[in-house]
Design a protein around this motif. Structure first.
Motif, PDB file in Angstrom:
ATOM      1  N   SER A 327       3.105  -1.212  -2.054  1.00  0.00           N
ATOM      2  CA  SER A 327       2.662  -2.164  -3.079  1.00  0.00           C
ATOM      3  C   SER A 327       1.842  -3.274  -2.425  1.00  0.00           C
ATOM      4  O   SER A 327       1.547  -3.243  -1.235  1.00  0.00           O
ATOM      5  CB  SER A 327       3.882  -2.760  -3.780  1.00  0.00           C
ATOM      6  OG  SER A 327       4.557  -3.654  -2.890  1.00  0.00           O
ATOM      7  N   ASN A 334      -1.550  -2.076  -6.111  1.00  0.00           N
ATOM      8  CA  ASN A 334      -0.814  -2.475  -7.308  1.00  0.00           C
ATOM      9  C   ASN A 334       0.487  -3.197  -6.950  1.00  0.00           C
ATOM     10  O   ASN A 334       1.071  -2.977  -5.897  1.00  0.00           O
ATOM     11  CB  ASN A 334      -0.489  -1.251  -8.170  1.00  0.00           C
ATOM     12  CG  ASN A 334      -1.738  -0.646  -8.790  1.00  0.00           C
ATOM     13  OD1 ASN A 334      -2.258   0.361  -8.312  1.00  0.00           O
ATOM     14  ND2 ASN A 334      -2.236  -1.266  -9.837  1.00  0.00           N
ATOM     15  N   GLU A 338       3.777  -3.106 -11.565  1.00  0.00           N
ATOM     16  CA  GLU A 338       2.742  -2.198 -12.073  1.00  0.00           C
ATOM     17  C   GLU A 338       3.043  -0.746 -11.687  1.00  0.00           C
ATOM     18  O   GLU A 338       2.885   0.165 -12.502  1.00  0.00           O
ATOM     19  CB  GLU A 338       1.371  -2.604 -11.529  1.00  0.00           C
ATOM     20  CG  GLU A 338       0.805  -3.866 -12.156  1.00  0.00           C
ATOM     21  CD  GLU A 338      -0.427  -4.392 -11.438  1.00  0.00           C
ATOM     22  OE1 GLU A 338      -1.117  -5.253 -12.015  1.00  0.00           O
ATOM     23  OE2 GLU A 338      -0.687  -3.957 -10.286  1.00  0.00           O
ATOM     24  N   ARG A 515      -1.635   2.936  -4.380  1.00  0.00           N
ATOM     25  CA  ARG A 515      -2.119   2.476  -5.683  1.00  0.00           C
ATOM     26  C   ARG A 515      -1.543   3.438  -6.714  1.00  0.00           C
ATOM     27  O   ARG A 515      -1.065   4.523  -6.382  1.00  0.00           O
ATOM     28  CB  ARG A 515      -3.645   2.468  -5.722  1.00  0.00           C
ATOM     29  CG  ARG A 515      -4.282   3.835  -5.591  1.00  0.00           C
ATOM     30  CD  ARG A 515      -5.781   3.768  -5.432  1.00  0.00           C
ATOM     31  NE  ARG A 515      -6.152   3.411  -4.068  1.00  0.00           N
ATOM     32  CZ  ARG A 515      -7.365   3.050  -3.698  1.00  0.00           C
ATOM     33  NH1 ARG A 515      -8.327   2.968  -4.581  1.00  0.00           N
ATOM     34  NH2 ARG A 515      -7.635   2.752  -2.443  1.00  0.00           N
ATOM     35  N   ASN A 516      -1.622   3.073  -7.980  1.00  0.00           N
ATOM     36  CA  ASN A 516      -1.048   3.931  -9.022  1.00  0.00           C
ATOM     37  C   ASN A 516      -1.644   5.334  -9.016  1.00  0.00           C
ATOM     38  O   ASN A 516      -0.929   6.329  -9.155  1.00  0.00           O
ATOM     39  CB  ASN A 516      -1.233   3.287 -10.399  1.00  0.00           C
ATOM     40  CG  ASN A 516      -0.274   2.136 -10.639  1.00  0.00           C
ATOM     41  OD1 ASN A 516       0.722   1.988  -9.926  1.00  0.00           O
ATOM     42  ND2 ASN A 516      -0.556   1.306 -11.625  1.00  0.00           N
TER      43      ASN A 516
END
Length: 561
Positions: A327, A334, A338, A515-516
Motif C-alpha cells: 500500500s 493505493n 482502497e 496497486r489495485n
C-alpha cells in the motif's frame, strides 16, 4: 577503427564520468569530443596525435586517448570506470530517456543494478517517487525496455494473451462457422512464449490470407501451403494452420502438447488415429484421462492420467483472499482502505493480507518500527469499519545477508503473517543462497517464503538454489511457499509445485500487488499453479476467512508455546 565506434567509446566515457561525478568541465570536454569525432569528414585513424590535437574540439588530452584507443583497443580511464560500475548499469546507458544523472538515482538511491530490476520497479510504480522522475518518464522507460525484451523473440504470457485472443476474434469473423482454437505454447499457458499457433478447421486458407493481409493486428502475412504466417504488432511470430474439418481435433492435439507429450500419448494408441471427433477421444484411445492443456508439458502427468488420478486444477474462483500486497505505507499506489474495498467489492474476496516492505528496504519506503505500529492501528480501525471483510497484518520482511529477518522478535510477533523474501545481495553461490533461505525458513515467525529464487523472467535469472533442500526445510518448519503471481516472477516455478505438494507444503498464489490493478495478477498465478498441478486444497489463500485465521493463530501459538 571507424569514427563511429570511436565516438561511441568516448560517449560512454563521458556518461560514466558524469555518473561517477568526475570533474564536470572534463566530462563536458569528452562529451563534445565524442560528438565532434562522429561528425568529422575524415577518419581519425589515419591521423597522428599532433594532427588530432589541432582538430577543433579535440585537444591534446583527448587526442592522446584516441591514439591509446587505436593502439590498444581501449582507454585506461574508461576501463577504470567500467571496473567500478555494475554491468547492468552500463547497459542502462543505452536506454532512451534516462541519462547518467537519472541512472545515478536509479542505482544509488533505489538500489537497482540491471534493466530487469528497472522494469520491475516501473511495474511497482517505484520510479514515480524518485527525484527527477514522473509517471510519464516511468511509462516511457517501461516501453523502451519492453521493446528491448521483444527483440529476442520471446514474450511473457501476460504480454501476448490479449493480442492472441484479439487475432482469434478476427479469424472468427472470417470463418464464423469453422472450428478454431489457439494451440501451442499459448494454449499450454507457458510463462515464456515464442510463437502463437492457431488451428482453423477450414481449407479455405486463401480466403483467410486475403482477409488477414489487410489486418491491423497481423504484419508481414505470407501463405505457404496450408500455413498462414505473420507476426503481431509486438513482434510475436504467428502460425495459422488451416486443415479439413475432419482433421481439426487431431491437428489441435498435435499442435498443443509439447513434442515429448504428444509422442508419449501417440505411442499408447494402437489403431489408426484418423478423424477423431474430439481431443477426449484421442486420450481415450490412448487409455488416458483427458488432460487439460496446461498439463501437456512433458510426461510428468501421464502416469496420473493412466490411473484416472489427474488433479482437479485450481481456478481463480477458488481464491478467497489476496496475500502479499503493498500500500501507500511503502511503495504502493493505493491506500490500505482502497485496496481492501476493491478486494471486497470488485473481486468479491473475503480478506486482504497487507505486507508492505520492512525497514531494510529503504528504496521502497520500508516501515520503521514506529510506522509498523501506526499501520497496525489503522488496520484495527479498518477491520471495525469494513463489513464482511478482514485485513491481516503482514509484512514482507527482508531476509538479511545472514538469513535473519528484519525486525526484532518482539515486533515480528505482532504480525498475523510474515512473508520472508530476499531483495538484496543477490549475487550468491547456490550453497550460500540455499543456506540463507533455509535459515529464514527455520525462523519460527516465517509464514510464507516469498519469490524463492528472485528471478525476473526474460530479465534476470535469479540466484541458484537447491530446490529440494529449501522445500524440505519448508516442510519441516510448516512454512508455505509463494507462487508470486507477478507475470515477471511466477516464482516458485511450476516445475517444482508437485515436489512441494508431495512433501505436504502448501502454496500461496500471491499477487505482490502495488496497486489495485495488480491484484488481477492472481490470474497469472493461477495459470502457473495449474501448470504445476495445484489443487485448491493445497493453496493457502483458497482457505475461507475462518480457516486461514485459525491457521495463522496456530502458527503464532506454536511460536509462543
Amino acid at each position: 577503427m571507424e569514427n563511429k565506434p570511436i565516438a561511441r567509446k568516448f560517449r560512454l566515457l563521458s556518461q560514466l564520468m558524469e555518473l561517477h561525478e568526475e570533474n564536470p568541465f572534463k566530462t563536458k570536454s569528452i562529451a563534445n569530443a565524442a560528438f565532434k569525432i562522429d561528425k568529422l569528414p575524415f577518419s581519425v585513424a589515419g591521423k597522428t596525435q599532433e594532427e588530432l590535437e589541432k582538430v577543433d574540439g579535440i585537444g591534446k588530452s583527448t587526442a592522446a586517448k584516441v591514439i591509446e584507443l587505436l593502439q590498444t583497443g581501449t582507454i585506461t580511464e574508461l576501463q577504470e570506470l567500467l571496473a567500478k560500475t555494475p554491468e547492468g548499469i552500463v547497459e542502462m546507458m543505452g536506454i532512451k530517456g534516462i541519462g547518467p544523472k537519472k541512472i545515478a538515482i536509479i542505482w544509488k538511491d533505489l538500489g537497482i543494478e540491471n534493466i530487469g530490476e528497472l522494469y520491475y520497479a516501473c511495474n511497482e510504480n517505484r520510479l514515480v517517487e524518485a527525484k527527477g522522475f514522473g509517471f510519464k518518464t516511468q511509462e516511457e522507460i517501461k516501453k523502451v525496455i519492453e521493446f528491448r525484451m521483444a527483440g529476442n523473440g520471446k514474450f511473457l504470457y501476460a504480454q501476448v494473451d490479449h493480442e492472441a485472443h484479439e487475432l482469434l476474434d478476427e479469424i472468427r469473423g472470417i470463418f464464423p462457422d469453422a472450428l478454431k482454437h489457439i494451440a501451442g505454447e499459448v494454449r499450454r499457458r507457458n510463462d515464456i512464449i515464442s510463437e502463437l499457433v492457431i488451428v482453423v478447421g477450414s481449407i479455405d486458407q486463401q480466403i483467410a490470407f486475403d482477409a488477414l493481409a489487410t489486418s491491423t493486428l497481423l504484419n508481414n502475412v505470407t501463405l505457404n501451403g496450408n500455413h498462414i504466417s505473420g507476426e503481431l504488432n509486438n513482434g510475436l511470430l504467428v502460425d495459422i494452420i488451416c486443415v479439413q474439418r475432419s482433421q481439426y481435433y487431431k491437428e489441435l492435439f498435435l499442435n498443443t502438447g509439447s513434442e515429448d507429450h504428444v509422442e508419449a500419448v501417440l505411442k499408447r494408441i494402437t489403431d489408426e488415429l484418423e478423424a477423431p471427433e474430439s481431443e477426449e477421444i484421442i486420450y481415450e484411445k490412448a487409455n488416458l484421462q483427458w488432460m487439460p492443456p496446461e498439463l501437456r508439458e512433458g510426461t510428468d502427468f501421464i502416469d496420473k492420467a493412466i490411473h484416472n488420478q489427474l488433479p482437479t486444477l485450481i481456478t481463480l474462483n477458488d481464491l478467497k483472499g489476496a496475500l502479499h500486497n503493498h500500500s501507500t505505507w511503502s511503495d504502493g499506489v493505493n491506500t490500505l482502505e482502497e485496496m481492501a474495498v476493491y478486494c471486497r467489492d470488485e473481486l468479491k474476496l473475503e480478506y486482504l493480507g497487507i505486507s508492505d516492505h520492512s525497514k531494510s528496504a529503504f528504496y521502497a519506503k520500508g516501515l520503521s518500527i514506529e510506522r509498523v505500529l501506526q499501520q497496525h492501528e489503522e488496520i484495527d480501525h479498518l477491520n471495525k469499519k469494513l463489513d464482511g471483510f478482514h485485513i491481516f497484518k503482514g509484512i514482507e520482511s527482508d531476509i538479511l545477508n545472514d538469513g535473519s529477518l528484519d525486525y526484532p522478535d518482539e515486533i515480528l510477533a505482532r504480525f498475523d503473517f510474515i512473508v520472508a523474501s530476499i531483495h538484496s545481495n543477490l549475487k550468491m553461490t547456490e550453497e550460500k543462497a540455499t543456506a540463507r533461505l533455509i535459515k529464514a525458513v527455520e525462523n519460527p515467525y516465517t509464514t510464507i517464503l516469498g519469490h524463492p529464487t528472485g528471478r525476473l523472467l526474460l530479465s534476470r535469472k535469479g540466484y541458484d538454489i537447491d530446490y529440494k533442500k529449501v522445500i524440505d526445510a519448508c516442510a519441516a518448519n510448516n512454512v508455505i511457499i509463494e507462487i508470486n503471481a507477478n507475470p515477471l516472477r511466477l516464482d516458485l516455478d511450476w516445475r517444482w509445485h508437485q515436489y512441494a505438494i508431495s512433501k505436504g507444503v502448501m502454496l500461496s498464489i500471491n499477487p505482490d500487488a502495488h496497486r489495485n490493478s495488480g491484484l488481477h495478477d492472481m490470474t497469472y498465478g493461477v495459470i502457473a499453479a495449474r501448470k504445476g498441478g495445484l489443487v485448491k486444497e493445497h493453496c493457502l489463500n483458497a482457505l475461507p476467512l475462518a480457516e486461514i485465521k485459525d491457521l495463522f493463530e496456530k502458527k503464532k501459538g506454536a511460536v509462543s508455546a
